[in-house]
Design a protein around this motif. Structure first.
Motif, PDB file in Angstrom:
ATOM      1  N   PRO A   1       0.813  -1.230   0.000  1.00 14.52           N
ATOM      2  CA  PRO A   1       0.000   0.000   0.000  1.00 14.52           C
ATOM      3  C   PRO A   1       0.842   1.275   0.000  1.00 14.52           C
TER       4      PRO A   1
ATOM      5  N   ARG B   1       0.597   4.273  -2.805  1.00  8.45           N
ATOM      6  CA  ARG B   1       0.429   5.683  -2.450  1.00  8.45           C
ATOM      7  C   ARG B   1       1.504   6.549  -3.097  1.00  8.45           C
TER       8      ARG B   1
ATOM      9  N   SER C   1       0.929  -2.354   8.176  1.00 12.48           N
ATOM     10  CA  SER C   1       0.730  -1.761   6.856  1.00 12.48           C
ATOM     11  C   SER C   1       0.530  -0.258   6.959  1.00 12.48           C
ATOM     12  N   GLU C   2      -0.128   0.196   8.026  1.00 15.12           N
ATOM     13  CA  GLU C   2      -0.344   1.626   8.219  1.00 15.12           C
ATOM     14  C   GLU C   2       0.968   2.334   8.524  1.00 15.12           C
TER      15      GLU C   2
ATOM     16  N   ALA D   1       2.761   2.760   5.283  1.00 13.27           N
ATOM     17  CA  ALA D   1       2.097   3.758   4.439  1.00 13.27           C
ATOM     18  C   ALA D   1       2.288   5.168   4.966  1.00 13.27           C
TER      19      ALA D   1
ATOM     20  N   LEU E   1      -2.457   9.968   8.245  1.00 10.35           N
ATOM     21  CA  LEU E   1      -2.551   8.928   7.228  1.00 10.35           C
ATOM     22  C   LEU E   1      -3.952   8.920   6.629  1.00 10.35           C
TER      23      LEU E   1
ATOM     24  N   ARG F   1      -6.986   7.175   5.077  1.00 11.55           N
ATOM     25  CA  ARG F   1      -7.588   5.847   5.071  1.00 11.55           C
ATOM     26  C   ARG F   1      -8.861   5.875   4.224  1.00 11.55           C
TER      27      ARG F   1
ATOM     28  N   LEU G   1      -6.566   2.329   3.311  1.00 10.88           N
ATOM     29  CA  LEU G   1      -5.410   2.011   2.489  1.00 10.88           C
ATOM     30  C   LEU G   1      -5.830   1.151   1.308  1.00 10.88           C
TER      31      LEU G   1
END
Length: 338
Positions: free
Chosen positions: A19, A23, A132-133, A136, A146, A148, A150
């Motif tokens: 992800p 991005r 994963s966050e 990202a 962030l 969202r 994702l």
């Protein structure tokens, strides 16, 4: 714009980083995104459309090899990378972008990497509970929020690649294929018992599924144990250690359903959008869940888990031993035509 990803050393983490790659391409059209990666995770990156080229990182887990890192950095210096995204938090993972004179070196502070990382993020675990966050987040400015949701990981396997893999292995694709991934590189506290996999294989064989076992050479023994414990009618095919990672990707892509421990192949199956049942013991589905709407997570959620240990510190492994095969079977068959 050319940018370099310093990739994780684990297959699952590499999939969870995709992800971020998506991005970065959204933010910078025309971006050339290359990856510096260990050779054992490179095949996963090769199946991601976001990655242009892969630079081999020859270093073993924990290996410093300062002179060799300096030589590799000097080889990368003329490549014109303007940014490097350093995904691991170790000090040594940040050395090559620094020694290669890449101007912007982006990552978390990690092991006090002041100077090595010059666009530094500080981790707020409450705001970024998933791995994963956290990856990202590196696409945002330090301190930025962030966006969202994702995008979900998506790796590729073409019909031609699947056919070539089946031919190379000398196997035919059954009409119903259940793939089990009984290993977990991290340790036994993440591995559902072989006897439970065997019971599940018997139940699926009664429903006309062929059962194939996938994993590394280290998983060959547990695969043999599953075969020995399963009924003759089930006859699972143990392919642990018999495939390359690209071949494992193709076989997972061909599966009707997949049953995995929390492992790298679990994340690969999720990124292939296969029906997936993910069994969790010592690890946390809140931290590294399979990023797929078709994944079903099974966990007993005992008071002692997740402990994140390689082996059960209490000696009983109740989180997996007491996870009944019937519960996993029900998840496998939920929504699947009889």
């Amino acid at each position: 714009m050319k940018a370099l990803i310093v990739a994780p050393s684990w297959i699952g983490d590499t999939v969870l980083a995709q992800p971020l790659f998506m991005r970065l391409h959204e933010q910078t059209p025309g971006l050339q995104l290359d990856a510096l990666a260990p050779r054992w995770v490179a095949p996963a990156l090769e199946r991601m459309t976001e990655i242009a080229e892969i630079v081999d990182s020859p270093f073993a887990h924990g290996e410093l090899s300062l002179r060799a890192r300096h030589r590799l950095a000097r080889q990368l210096a003329p490549c014109g990378y303007q940014r490097a995204y350093v995904l691991p938090n170790s000090l040594k993972s940040a050395l090559i972008p620094f020694l290669a004179d890449i101007p912007e070196r982006i990552g978390f502070v990690g092991e006090s990497r002041y100077g090595l990382i010059n666009h530094r993020h500080r981790l707020n675990e409450a705001l970024l509970p998933q791995m994963s966050e956290r990856f990202a987040q590196l696409a945002e400015s330090p301190g930025g929020s962030l966006t969202r949701p994702l995008p979900r990981p998506r790796i590729t396997s073409s019909s031609r690649q699947r056919a070539a893999t089946l031919a190379a292995l000398g196997v035919d694709l059954p009409s119903r294929l259940a793939v089990f991934c009984p290993g977990a590189e991290y340790g036994p506290a993440k591995r559902w018992p072989a006897r439970h996999f065997a019971t599940l294989a018997n139940a699926l064989a009664e429903r006309n599924y062929a059962v194939w076992l996938l994993g590394s050479a280290k998983d060959r023994a547990i695969g043999d144990e599953i075969v020995a414990l399963a009924s003759p009618a089930a006859l699972p095919l143990n392919l642990c250690g018999a495939t390359s990672l690209p071949q494992a990707i193709d076989l997972l892509a061909a599966a009707s359903l997949v049953v995995c421990n929390d492992s790298g192949l679990m994340h690969v199956a999720a990124a292939l959008d296969r029906p997936l049942v993910a069994v969790y013991g010592s690890s946390s589905p809140g931290f590294t869940p399979p990023l797929s709407e078709r994944a079903k997570i099974i966990s007993l959620e005992l008071d002692c888990s997740p402990c994140f240990k390689r082996e059960c510190p209490l000696g009983h492994l109740d989180c997996l031993n007491k996870l009944d095969p019937q519960r996993v079977l029900d998840a496998c068959l939920s929504g699947v035509p009889a």
